[in-house]
Design an enzyme around this catalytic site. Sequence first.
Site, PDB file in Angstrom:
ATOM      1  N   CYS A   1     -58.396  56.372  92.385  1.00 15.48           N
ATOM      2  CA  CYS A   1     -59.479  55.990  91.476  1.00 15.48           C
ATOM      3  C   CYS A   1     -59.532  56.950  90.277  1.00 15.48           C
ATOM      4  CB  CYS A   1     -60.812  56.014  92.222  1.00 15.48           C
ATOM      5  SG  CYS A   1     -62.215  55.522  91.195  1.00 15.48           S
TER       6      CYS A   1
ATOM      7  N   HIS B   1     -61.499  53.031  96.088  1.00 16.51           N
ATOM      8  CA  HIS B   1     -60.043  52.839  96.202  1.00 16.51           C
ATOM      9  C   HIS B   1     -59.314  54.149  95.914  1.00 16.51           C
ATOM     10  CE1 HIS B   1     -59.109  52.721  91.779  1.00 16.51           C
ATOM     11  NE2 HIS B   1     -60.408  52.509  91.747  1.00 16.51           N
TER      12      HIS B   1
ATOM     13  N   CYS C   1     -65.431  49.439  92.386  1.00 11.15           N
ATOM     14  CA  CYS C   1     -65.032  50.107  91.141  1.00 11.15           C
ATOM     15  C   CYS C   1     -64.677  49.055  90.087  1.00 11.15           C
ATOM     16  CB  CYS C   1     -63.830  51.014  91.401  1.00 11.15           C
ATOM     17  SG  CYS C   1     -63.344  51.968  89.944  1.00 11.15           S
TER      18      CYS C   1
ATOM     19  N   ASP D   1     -62.266  49.186  88.239  1.00 15.01           N
ATOM     20  CA  ASP D   1     -60.798  49.132  88.150  1.00 15.01           C
ATOM     21  C   ASP D   1     -60.296  47.686  88.288  1.00 15.01           C
ATOM     22  OD1 ASP D   1     -57.942  49.298  88.992  1.00 15.01           O
ATOM     23  OD2 ASP D   1     -58.340  51.461  88.920  1.00 15.01           O
TER      24      ASP D   1
ATOM     25  N   ARG E   1     -57.699  46.494  89.260  1.00 14.44           N
ATOM     26  CA  ARG E   1     -56.806  46.184  90.380  1.00 14.44           C
ATOM     27  C   ARG E   1     -57.533  45.924  91.691  1.00 14.44           C
ATOM     28  NH1 ARG E   1     -53.617  51.679  89.575  1.00 14.44           N
ATOM     29  NH2 ARG E   1     -55.816  52.248  89.356  1.00 14.44           N
TER      30      ARG E   1
HETATM   31 CO    CO Z   1     -61.710  53.365  90.439  1.00 18.07          CO
END
Ligand code: CO
Length: 215
Positions: free
Chosen positions: A105, A102, A46, A48, A50
């Site tokens: 998400c 994750h 992803c 993302d 993190r």
């Molecule tokens: Co995500």
Amino acid sequence: MAVDVSIYQQMLLNNEKWVAEKIEKEPSYFEDLAKGQSPKFLWIGCSDSRVPAEEVTGAKPGEVFVHRNIANLVVHTDLNLLSVLQYAVQVLHVQHIIVCGHYGCGGVISSMKNTDFGLVNKWLWNIKEIYFKYREELDAIKDEKKRADRLVELNVREQVYNLAETSFVQKAWVKRELSIHGWVFDLKSGKIKDLDVLVDDPKTLHPIFQYNLED
Ligand code: CO
């Protein structure tokens, strides 16, 4: 809101510090790095911020070929993903492809809503389709967070199969071993859960998805 110039400059300063540290430990580090790459892993994760592939797996530069998009999707009309996949499989000869989703998400959670996100609707529709496929199981989970967590897992599982259903992956299987794995990263613990959806054989696919690639 004014742009914070100092945090931008800090990134460049961090880079200088990182270079200095690497060279101090290993004077030829960048000379060696520039020679080429032979990563054994393709990571599809992803976007993302993190979930950085190398950081969470302890990998070093040169070890993981990375593709990231919202909610780690493998869409058969996505030229970007397909180009990364073809190159990783046919040129770099990666041994493992890891789809890593994750919990928490934003893409998956948003797909469960009825909000109109504009263009992003088109991307999230792919996850809505997965929800629809597993709606009986998902609708039975009353806790909204747990339902989203389960959809994160099912989404990863579906993307593993989407990879297996490409001719690039099946072509590689004719000649050599290539494993596809489904993982979920837990933001709250930092731990990765292996969903054990290891796919390394076209026979695990429904015949309609199997290409004739013997020659
Ligand atoms: Co995500």
